[in-house]
Design a protein around this motif. Structure first.
Motif, short mmCIF file in Angstrom:
data_model
loop_
_atom_site.label_atom_id
_atom_site.label_comp_id
_atom_site.label_asym_id
_atom_site.label_seq_id
_atom_site.Cartn_x
_atom_site.Cartn_y
_atom_site.Cartn_z
N ARG A 201 9.26 -16.14 3.86
CA ARG A 201 7.94 -16.42 4.51
C ARG A 201 8.06 -16.10 5.98
NH1 ARG A 201 4.83 -19.84 6.87
NH2 ARG A 201 2.87 -20.04 6.41
N GLU A 202 9.12 -16.81 6.47
CA GLU A 202 9.31 -16.75 8.00
C GLU A 202 9.64 -15.25 8.51
OE1 GLU A 202 12.34 -18.63 11.48
OE2 GLU A 202 12.39 -18.89 9.33
N LEU A 203 10.36 -14.73 7.86
CA LEU A 203 10.49 -13.22 7.97
C LEU A 203 9.32 -12.35 7.95
CD1 LEU A 203 12.79 -10.87 8.60
CD2 LEU A 203 12.85 -10.70 6.25
N LEU A 204 8.33 -12.50 6.84
CA LEU A 204 7.10 -11.72 6.65
C LEU A 204 6.18 -12.19 8.06
CD1 LEU A 204 5.84 -9.79 5.03
CD2 LEU A 204 5.23 -11.69 3.82
N THR A 205 6.30 -13.43 8.31
CA THR A 205 5.36 -13.77 9.37
C THR A 205 5.94 -13.12 10.72
OG1 THR A 205 5.09 -16.13 8.39
CG2 THR A 205 4.42 -16.01 10.63
N GLN A 206 6.89 -13.20 11.04
CA GLN A 206 7.44 -12.65 12.13
C GLN A 206 7.21 -10.77 12.11
OE1 GLN A 206 11.60 -13.08 12.42
NE2 GLN A 206 11.52 -15.37 12.76
N ILE A 207 7.42 -10.28 11.05
CA ILE A 207 6.79 -8.84 10.97
C ILE A 207 5.59 -8.49 11.18
CG2 ILE A 207 6.85 -6.86 9.36
CD1 ILE A 207 9.36 -8.02 7.95
N ALA B 182 3.23 -10.56 12.74
CA ALA B 182 3.13 -10.77 14.10
C ALA B 182 3.35 -9.62 14.95
CB ALA B 182 3.81 -12.07 14.61
N GLU B 183 4.22 -8.97 14.97
CA GLU B 183 4.61 -7.84 15.44
C GLU B 183 3.80 -6.68 15.33
OE1 GLU B 183 8.66 -6.98 14.60
OE2 GLU B 183 9.60 -8.70 15.25
N PHE B 184 3.25 -6.39 14.26
CA PHE B 184 2.30 -5.51 13.77
C PHE B 184 0.84 -5.44 13.96
CE2 PHE B 184 5.63 -3.22 11.04
CZ PHE B 184 5.28 -2.17 10.84
N GLN B 185 0.46 -6.90 14.63
CA GLN B 185 -1.02 -7.14 14.66
C GLN B 185 -1.40 -6.22 15.91
OE1 GLN B 185 -3.25 -8.75 13.02
NE2 GLN B 185 -2.20 -10.02 11.64
N PRO B 186 -0.89 -6.37 17.06
CA PRO B 186 -1.38 -5.27 18.19
C PRO B 186 -1.53 -3.78 17.80
CG PRO B 186 0.41 -6.73 18.99
CD PRO B 186 0.57 -7.05 17.47
N LEU C 211 -5.15 0.61 15.93
CA LEU C 211 -5.53 1.62 15.25
C LEU C 211 -6.98 1.22 14.56
CD1 LEU C 211 -2.33 2.48 13.55
CD2 LEU C 211 -3.34 3.77 15.06
N GLY C 212 -7.69 0.09 14.68
CA GLY C 212 -8.82 -0.29 14.31
C GLY C 212 -8.70 -0.95 12.80
N VAL C 213 -7.39 -1.37 12.56
CA VAL C 213 -7.17 -1.77 11.30
C VAL C 213 -7.00 -3.67 11.41
CG1 VAL C 213 -5.74 -2.03 9.07
CG2 VAL C 213 -6.11 0.11 10.38
N LEU D 123 4.37 -1.22 5.56
CA LEU D 123 3.38 -1.74 6.39
C LEU D 123 2.83 -0.41 7.29
CD1 LEU D 123 4.25 -5.46 7.61
CD2 LEU D 123 2.27 -4.49 6.38
N MET D 124 4.00 0.25 7.98
CA MET D 124 3.65 1.67 8.46
C MET D 124 2.72 2.54 7.56
SD MET D 124 3.67 3.10 11.48
CE MET D 124 4.80 1.96 12.15
N ASN D 125 3.41 2.58 6.42
CA ASN D 125 2.63 3.31 5.38
C ASN D 125 1.18 2.90 5.16
OD1 ASN D 125 3.01 5.72 3.27
ND2 ASN D 125 2.10 4.07 2.10
N ALA D 126 1.17 1.71 5.09
CA ALA D 126 -0.33 1.10 4.85
C ALA D 126 -1.32 1.70 6.09
CB ALA D 126 -0.30 -0.24 4.58
N LEU D 127 -0.71 1.57 7.48
CA LEU D 127 -1.43 1.55 8.73
C LEU D 127 -1.64 3.45 8.53
CD1 LEU D 127 0.19 -0.81 11.06
CD2 LEU D 127 -1.87 -0.98 9.96
N LYS D 128 -0.80 4.04 8.34
CA LYS D 128 -0.96 5.29 8.18
C LYS D 128 -2.07 5.96 7.73
CE LYS D 128 2.98 7.37 8.16
NZ LYS D 128 4.48 8.10 7.76
N PHE D 129 -2.21 5.51 6.30
CA PHE D 129 -2.95 6.17 5.46
C PHE D 129 -4.35 5.28 5.01
CE2 PHE D 129 1.30 8.05 4.35
CZ PHE D 129 0.86 9.37 4.64
N SER D 130 -4.45 4.05 5.79
CA SER D 130 -5.51 3.53 5.62
C SER D 130 -6.96 3.87 6.33
CB SER D 130 -5.28 1.97 6.25
OG SER D 130 -6.37 1.13 6.15
N VAL D 131 -8.00 3.76 5.68
CA VAL D 131 -9.31 4.20 6.38
C VAL D 131 -9.44 3.51 7.62
CG1 VAL D 131 -10.19 4.72 4.31
CG2 VAL D 131 -10.72 2.41 5.13
N LYS D 132 -10.02 4.11 8.60
CA LYS D 132 -10.34 3.42 9.95
C LYS D 132 -11.76 3.42 10.33
CE LYS D 132 -5.65 4.02 10.47
NZ LYS D 132 -5.19 5.06 9.56
N PRO D 133 -12.39 2.28 10.38
CA PRO D 133 -11.60 0.82 10.43
C PRO D 133 -11.33 0.63 9.06
CG PRO D 133 -13.91 0.83 10.71
CD PRO D 133 -13.52 2.19 11.12
N GLY D 134 -10.30 -0.21 8.78
CA GLY D 134 -10.15 -0.57 7.44
C GLY D 134 -9.19 -2.01 7.66
#
Length: 368
Positions: free
Chosen positions: A219-225, A227-231, A236-238, A266-277
């Motif tokens: 859980r702590e590891l996922l929370t850190q990851i 937090a890094e992906f949020q900005p 990207l509008g996601v 997560l990168m795959n999800a951001l890459k192929f997600s609709v924008k905004p999404g």
């Protein structure tokens, strides 16, 4: 029960029983017919009293010839289907040996020869699948070489171009110079990420690759990851929505490898997600597993593409990717799957009409 007994006695399911009965019946037929012939010969030879010794020899010889001839004829007629099927098997093996792996031996028997035919067909089918798999692997390798060559050449050409501009001082002001430097740095990082993917995949697929296991809070590891992906996601509008367990969940894992797997998903999800999404991340303790689910909405893909997503070197359609994200080597999902499986877990995809849900399941108990 009666059918089984009849099949056993008749030899329907056993060529040995069939051959035995063919031998016995041929023997009976040969004895009866040769006896009839012998009686006819004996009556004619008894009338010849001039050469009695010669008549006896002739009688014996003709009797043996008649018996042997009738036995061979009867046995051949009774076993002709078996012989013909053996010839069909030989012809089928010859076809397969010449490379015609699509050929299948006809299945018309239930005895040992029928099982041999089934094994021949199974062998041909297995060889066909294996050759097709090797062709796909070879094609994937060639696609990788082509793709990586292009992916390396494009940023490398840009780096050389920007460096030439900087070397010749072809810029109007300090802001333009800084932009050239930033672009050069970004292209260099793109090359680094591509090379890192290739190195990571090669290292993971070798037998001597080892995991640095320990008890860590997933859980702590996922929370850190996250937090890094949020900005980056915001840029990207996601929107990243999280649904995590409230308490710590320690599990045996290599945190560096698990981080890499989750990063790739997560990168795959951001890459192929609709924008905004929206990208939804869920952490759920389902003893004896911990489940991490990453969902996003994107363009739908075919069933064939879905089955190939985890294949090494496979790249989805680039037109669906965000232009703000550089296309990788096609190894991200394959690396993630390899890492999860080395932890004794599973990585699966549930896709329906453009809704993607990648599900990681990791065991809670210590790995053997």
């Amino acid at each position: 029960m009666k059918n089984k007994v009849f099949s056993l006695i008749s030899g329907k399911n056993s060529i040995r029983v069939r051959m035995f009965w063919s031998f016995i019946l041929s023997l009976i037929i040969a004895l009866n017919i040769s006896s009839f012939v012998n009686e006819s010969l004996l009556s004619s030879l008894l009338t010849n009293r001039h050469f009695p010794y010669l008549s006896n020899i002739l009688y014996v010889v003709l009797s043996i010839v008649a018996f042997v001839f009738m036995f061979i004829l009867s046995f051949s007629l009774m076993t002709r289907r078996i012989v013909q099927y053996l010839l069909n098997l030989t012809e089928g093996l010859d076809f397969i040996a010449r490379g015609n792996l699509h050929y299948r031996v006809p299945l018309s028997r239930q005895d040992e020869l029928g099982r041999v035919a089934e094994n021949i067909n199974a062998m041909a089918e297995k060889l066909e699948r294996q050759i097709e798999k090797e062709r796909q692997i070879e094609k994937s390798k060639m696609d990788l070489i082509t793709g990586v060559s292009h992916d390396l050449r494009t940023p490398l050409t840009s780096i050389i171009g920007y460096l030439e501009l900087l070397k010749k001082r072809v810029y109007h002001n300090e802001q333009e110079q800084e932009r050239f430097v930033d672009n050069t740095y970004n292209k260099a990082m793109q090359l680094k990420h591509l090379i890192d993917d290739l190195f990571e995949y090669t290292r993971l697929t070798t037998s001597d690759a080892k995991l640095e296991m320990g008890e860590f809070d997933v859980r702590e590891l996922l929370t850190q990851i996250l937090a890094e992906f949020q900005p980056f996601a915001k840029e990207l509008g996601v929107t990243v929505e999280t649904f995590l367990e409230s308490k710590a969940i320690p599990i045996p894992m290599d945190p560096g490898k698990i981080r890499r797997a989750i990063d790739n998903l997560l990168m795959n999800a951001l890459k192929f997600s609709v924008k905004p999404g929206i990208v939804r991340v869920t952490l759920d303790a389902r003893v004896p597993f911990v489940a991490i689910q990453i969902e996003n909405e994107g363009a739908s893909i075919s069933k064939e593409q879905e089955e190939l997503l985890f294949e090494r070197f496979y790249k989805a359609d680039h037109s669906r990717a965000s232009h703000a994200i550089q296309i990788g080597s096609g190894l991200g999902l394959s690396i993630a799957k390899n890492i999860i499986e080395r932890h004794g877990g599973t990585l699966s995809l549930v896709h329906s009409l453009g809704h993607y849900a990648f599900i990681i399941e990791l065991p809670v108990s210590t790995l053997a």
